[in-house]
Design a protein around this motif. Structure first.
Motif, PDB file in Angstrom:
ATOM      1  N   THR A  60      18.752 146.548  89.893  1.00  0.00           N
ATOM      2  CA  THR A  60      18.524 145.208  89.348  1.00  0.00           C
ATOM      3  C   THR A  60      18.793 145.206  87.848  1.00  0.00           C
ATOM      4  OG1 THR A  60      16.164 145.591  88.889  1.00  0.00           O
ATOM      5  CG2 THR A  60      16.734 144.662  91.046  1.00  0.00           C
ATOM      6  N   VAL A  61      19.343 144.102  87.384  1.00  0.00           N
ATOM      7  CA  VAL A  61      19.530 143.867  85.951  1.00  0.00           C
ATOM      8  C   VAL A  61      18.991 142.480  85.655  1.00  0.00           C
ATOM      9  CG1 VAL A  61      21.169 143.545  84.062  1.00  0.00           C
ATOM     10  CG2 VAL A  61      21.584 145.330  85.767  1.00  0.00           C
ATOM     11  N   ARG A  62      18.064 142.391  84.706  1.00  0.00           N
ATOM     12  CA  ARG A  62      17.555 141.087  84.286  1.00  0.00           C
ATOM     13  C   ARG A  62      17.983 140.832  82.853  1.00  0.00           C
ATOM     14  NH1 ARG A  62      11.696 138.862  82.680  1.00  0.00           N
ATOM     15  NH2 ARG A  62      12.340 136.729  82.338  1.00  0.00           N
ATOM     16  N   LEU A  63      18.448 139.629  82.583  1.00  0.00           N
ATOM     17  CA  LEU A  63      18.886 139.237  81.243  1.00  0.00           C
ATOM     18  C   LEU A  63      17.877 138.271  80.635  1.00  0.00           C
ATOM     19  CD1 LEU A  63      22.674 138.503  81.994  1.00  0.00           C
ATOM     20  CD2 LEU A  63      21.582 140.700  81.440  1.00  0.00           C
ATOM     21  N   VAL A  64      17.537 138.513  79.356  1.00  0.00           N
ATOM     22  CA  VAL A  64      16.626 137.628  78.637  1.00  0.00           C
ATOM     23  C   VAL A  64      17.204 137.362  77.252  1.00  0.00           C
ATOM     24  CG1 VAL A  64      14.580 138.502  79.860  1.00  0.00           C
ATOM     25  CG2 VAL A  64      15.235 139.518  77.659  1.00  0.00           C
ATOM     26  N   ASN A  65      16.733 136.324  76.613  1.00  0.00           N
ATOM     27  CA  ASN A  65      17.119 136.045  75.234  1.00  0.00           C
ATOM     28  C   ASN A  65      16.583 137.129  74.313  1.00  0.00           C
ATOM     29  OD1 ASN A  65      16.150 134.547  72.477  1.00  0.00           O
ATOM     30  ND2 ASN A  65      18.113 133.754  73.200  1.00  0.00           N
ATOM     31  N   ASP A  66      17.375 137.500  73.312  1.00  0.00           N
ATOM     32  CA  ASP A  66      16.964 138.607  72.439  1.00  0.00           C
ATOM     33  C   ASP A  66      15.675 138.309  71.689  1.00  0.00           C
ATOM     34  OD1 ASP A  66      18.264 136.677  70.836  1.00  0.00           O
ATOM     35  OD2 ASP A  66      18.922 138.176  69.382  1.00  0.00           O
ATOM     36  N   TYR A  67      15.425 137.025  71.401  1.00  0.00           N
ATOM     37  CA  TYR A  67      14.193 136.729  70.676  1.00  0.00           C
ATOM     38  C   TYR A  67      12.970 136.700  71.573  1.00  0.00           C
ATOM     39  CZ  TYR A  67      14.837 136.758  65.779  1.00  0.00           C
ATOM     40  OH  TYR A  67      14.984 137.211  64.500  1.00  0.00           O
ATOM     41  N   ALA A  68      13.172 136.593  72.876  1.00  0.00           N
ATOM     42  CA  ALA A  68      12.039 136.802  73.779  1.00  0.00           C
ATOM     43  C   ALA A  68      11.565 138.242  73.648  1.00  0.00           C
ATOM     44  CB  ALA A  68      12.448 136.506  75.218  1.00  0.00           C
ATOM     45  N   ALA A  69      12.505 139.184  73.615  1.00  0.00           N
ATOM     46  CA  ALA A  69      12.152 140.596  73.455  1.00  0.00           C
ATOM     47  C   ALA A  69      11.597 140.866  72.059  1.00  0.00           C
ATOM     48  CB  ALA A  69      13.372 141.472  73.717  1.00  0.00           C
ATOM     49  N   MET A  70      12.219 140.300  71.042  1.00  0.00           N
ATOM     50  CA  MET A  70      11.737 140.523  69.677  1.00  0.00           C
ATOM     51  C   MET A  70      10.297 140.034  69.530  1.00  0.00           C
ATOM     52  SD  MET A  70      12.523 141.752  66.724  1.00  0.00           S
ATOM     53  CE  MET A  70      14.307 141.763  66.528  1.00  0.00           C
ATOM     54  N   ALA A  71      10.031 138.824  70.030  1.00  0.00           N
ATOM     55  CA  ALA A  71       8.682 138.274  69.915  1.00  0.00           C
ATOM     56  C   ALA A  71       7.671 139.109  70.689  1.00  0.00           C
ATOM     57  CB  ALA A  71       8.663 136.831  70.411  1.00  0.00           C
ATOM     58  N   ARG A  72       8.042 139.518  71.895  1.00  0.00           N
ATOM     59  CA  ARG A  72       7.093 140.272  72.735  1.00  0.00           C
ATOM     60  C   ARG A  72       6.759 141.629  72.139  1.00  0.00           C
ATOM     61  NH1 ARG A  72       3.706 142.466  74.436  1.00  0.00           N
ATOM     62  NH2 ARG A  72       2.912 142.768  76.567  1.00  0.00           N
ATOM     63  N   ASP A  85      27.178 138.962  82.862  1.00  0.00           N
ATOM     64  CA  ASP A  85      26.723 138.527  84.176  1.00  0.00           C
ATOM     65  C   ASP A  85      25.884 139.639  84.803  1.00  0.00           C
ATOM     66  OD1 ASP A  85      27.202 136.631  86.658  1.00  0.00           O
ATOM     67  OD2 ASP A  85      27.475 138.685  87.355  1.00  0.00           O
ATOM     68  N   ALA A  86      24.664 139.321  85.185  1.00  0.00           N
ATOM     69  CA  ALA A  86      23.736 140.334  85.690  1.00  0.00           C
ATOM     70  C   ALA A  86      24.244 140.992  86.968  1.00  0.00           C
ATOM     71  CB  ALA A  86      22.355 139.713  85.914  1.00  0.00           C
ATOM     72  N   LYS A  87      24.730 140.205  87.915  1.00  0.00           N
ATOM     73  CA  LYS A  87      25.195 140.760  89.187  1.00  0.00           C
ATOM     74  C   LYS A  87      26.398 141.675  88.983  1.00  0.00           C
ATOM     75  CE  LYS A  87      22.130 138.963  91.881  1.00  0.00           C
ATOM     76  NZ  LYS A  87      21.113 139.849  92.504  1.00  0.00           N
ATOM     77  N   ARG A  88      27.275 141.284  88.080  1.00  0.00           N
ATOM     78  CA  ARG A  88      28.440 142.124  87.791  1.00  0.00           C
ATOM     79  C   ARG A  88      28.015 143.459  87.185  1.00  0.00           C
ATOM     80  NH1 ARG A  88      31.433 139.094  83.937  1.00  0.00           N
ATOM     81  NH2 ARG A  88      30.606 140.432  82.292  1.00  0.00           N
ATOM     82  N   LEU A  89      27.019 143.420  86.313  1.00  0.00           N
ATOM     83  CA  LEU A  89      26.519 144.655  85.715  1.00  0.00           C
ATOM     84  C   LEU A  89      25.905 145.574  86.768  1.00  0.00           C
ATOM     85  CD1 LEU A  89      24.835 143.313  82.452  1.00  0.00           C
ATOM     86  CD2 LEU A  89      26.946 144.631  82.603  1.00  0.00           C
ATOM     87  N   GLY A  98      21.212 134.103  85.217  1.00  0.00           N
ATOM     88  CA  GLY A  98      21.767 135.451  85.170  1.00  0.00           C
ATOM     89  C   GLY A  98      23.051 135.587  84.384  1.00  0.00           C
ATOM     90  N   HIS A  99      23.385 134.577  83.587  1.00  0.00           N
ATOM     91  CA  HIS A  99      24.591 134.611  82.760  1.00  0.00           C
ATOM     92  C   HIS A  99      24.205 134.366  81.300  1.00  0.00           C
ATOM     93  CE1 HIS A  99      26.266 133.695  86.737  1.00  0.00           C
ATOM     94  NE2 HIS A  99      27.428 134.143  86.298  1.00  0.00           N
ATOM     95  N   VAL A 100      24.946 135.003  80.386  1.00  0.00           N
ATOM     96  CA  VAL A 100      24.761 134.765  78.957  1.00  0.00           C
ATOM     97  C   VAL A 100      26.132 134.749  78.280  1.00  0.00           C
ATOM     98  CG1 VAL A 100      23.831 135.613  76.771  1.00  0.00           C
ATOM     99  CG2 VAL A 100      22.504 135.888  78.862  1.00  0.00           C
ATOM    100  N   LYS A 101      26.394 133.701  77.495  1.00  0.00           N
ATOM    101  CA  LYS A 101      27.530 133.695  76.574  1.00  0.00           C
ATOM    102  C   LYS A 101      26.965 133.957  75.199  1.00  0.00           C
ATOM    103  CE  LYS A 101      31.516 132.745  74.567  1.00  0.00           C
ATOM    104  NZ  LYS A 101      31.088 133.125  73.188  1.00  0.00           N
TER     105      LYS A 101
END
Length: 326
Positions: free
Chosen positions: A98-110, A86-90, A74-77
């Protein structure tokens, strides 16, 4: 009531947000798109708060945010911006369930299976099996150099495998590229593909070539560099050629290693601007030349993605994929 989700695409340059819902045949439909420079905000929380406030009563209760950096618990630098998300902070700061964080290329590919053919420029028409479902490589230079592989699941589903392939070593192939490699190695120690090919490394590449040629360096905006390259400026044209050929060389390696017979999709703002250089025969040959495995590469279709909102569509698709499994 139709379920909606707040989606985001956070790169090294811009932050993009939208509201998404499922449309015909389950394909995501996005609305309320907002694109803002990341430099306008001290941190990501401020950007998301501003977008949530702009939505008012239309704000969804859930969010899936794609960010340019590795995700851990749930963290990304962010790789190319000094933000820690930080997802919980958001959730607390933005009033979201709920907030879910994913890598940008996971979204780009999908996003790729969800987009029409009109969103792509065909660079090489391979011999993909009609109706076949094979792995697809999605990669390309923007601010950084993201990379992901899209794997078919069942008759219509998809799974995304992300990595940090852009940080693999740059492979020079000509005397000019070797000279550039040595100049960058002297300064940086390790020369990644991202350093040479992406927007974040443009000035470093330009400085290195100027040092090699004994020319005083002066910063040139990317649009002006493209203009000068087309007008015959040697260094500017060399930069465009090196980046285009290096991109196809790196993607050829990744396609070979991952067996992405379903095709390669090149993404990113840098790639769009280099379209003329990417489709040059000498650049495409960098993708195909693999010694005894060259015949393996020829049937792989190569396309250039032209849709700036693709990652928002992909983030929505990832969210609705999860909903369908619940």
């Amino acid at each position: 009531m139709v379920e909606t989700v707040l989606v985001g695409d956070i790169g090294g340059t811009n932050v993009r947000f939208a509201v998404a819902r499922q449309g015909f045949a389950g394909h995501p439909v996005i609305s309320d798109v907002s694109v803002m420079p990341g430099d306008d905000f001290a941190d990501f929380d401020d950007a998301l708060i501003a977008y949530c406030e702009s939505l008012g009563d239309k704000k969804p209760t859930r969010a899936l945010i794609a960010l340019a950096g590795p995700v851990s618990d749930g963290h990304v630098k962010l790789t190319n911006r000094d933000w820690v998300v930080d997802a919980k902070r958001l959730e607390a700061n933005c009033g979201l369930e709920t907030v879910r964080l994913v890598n940008d290329y996971a979204a780009m590919a999908r996003s790729i299976p969800e987009l029409p053919d009109s969103h792509f420029k065909l660079l090489h028409d391979g011999e993909q099996e009609a109706g076949g479902r094979q792995p697809i490589l999605v990669s390309g230079p923007g601010t950084g150099l993201g990379m992901a592989t899209l794997l078919p699941v069942g008759q219509s589903g998809w799974r995304v495998v992300t990595g940090e392939g852009g940080h693999a070593a740059f492979a020079p192939a000509t005397p000019r590229e070797w000279a550039l490699y040595e100049a960058l190695k002297d300064k940086h120690g390790y020369v990644s593909s991202e350093l040479v090919l992406s927007g974040s490394g443009l000035n470093e590449v330009h400085k290195a070539l100027c040092r090699i040629d004994g020319v005083a360096w002066q910063e040139i905006p990317p649009a002006e560099m493209l203009k000068r390259a087309r007008e015959g400026d040697q260094i500017c044209n060399d930069i465009c050629e090196i980046r285009a050929r290096g991109t196809l060389y790196a993607l050829g390696d990744a396609a070979l290693m991952n067996g992405t017979k379903g095709g390669v999709v090149i993404t990113g703002g840098v790639a769009e601007r280099l379209a003329d250089w990417l489709e040059a025969p000498a650049a495409l040959e960098r993708f195909f030349q693999r010694g005894p495995m060259s015949a393996y590469m020829k049937p792989i279709t190569i396309r250039l993605l032209l849709a700036g909102e693709a990652a928002l569509v992909g983030a929505a698709a990832l969210y609705f994929d999860e909903v369908s499994l619940q």
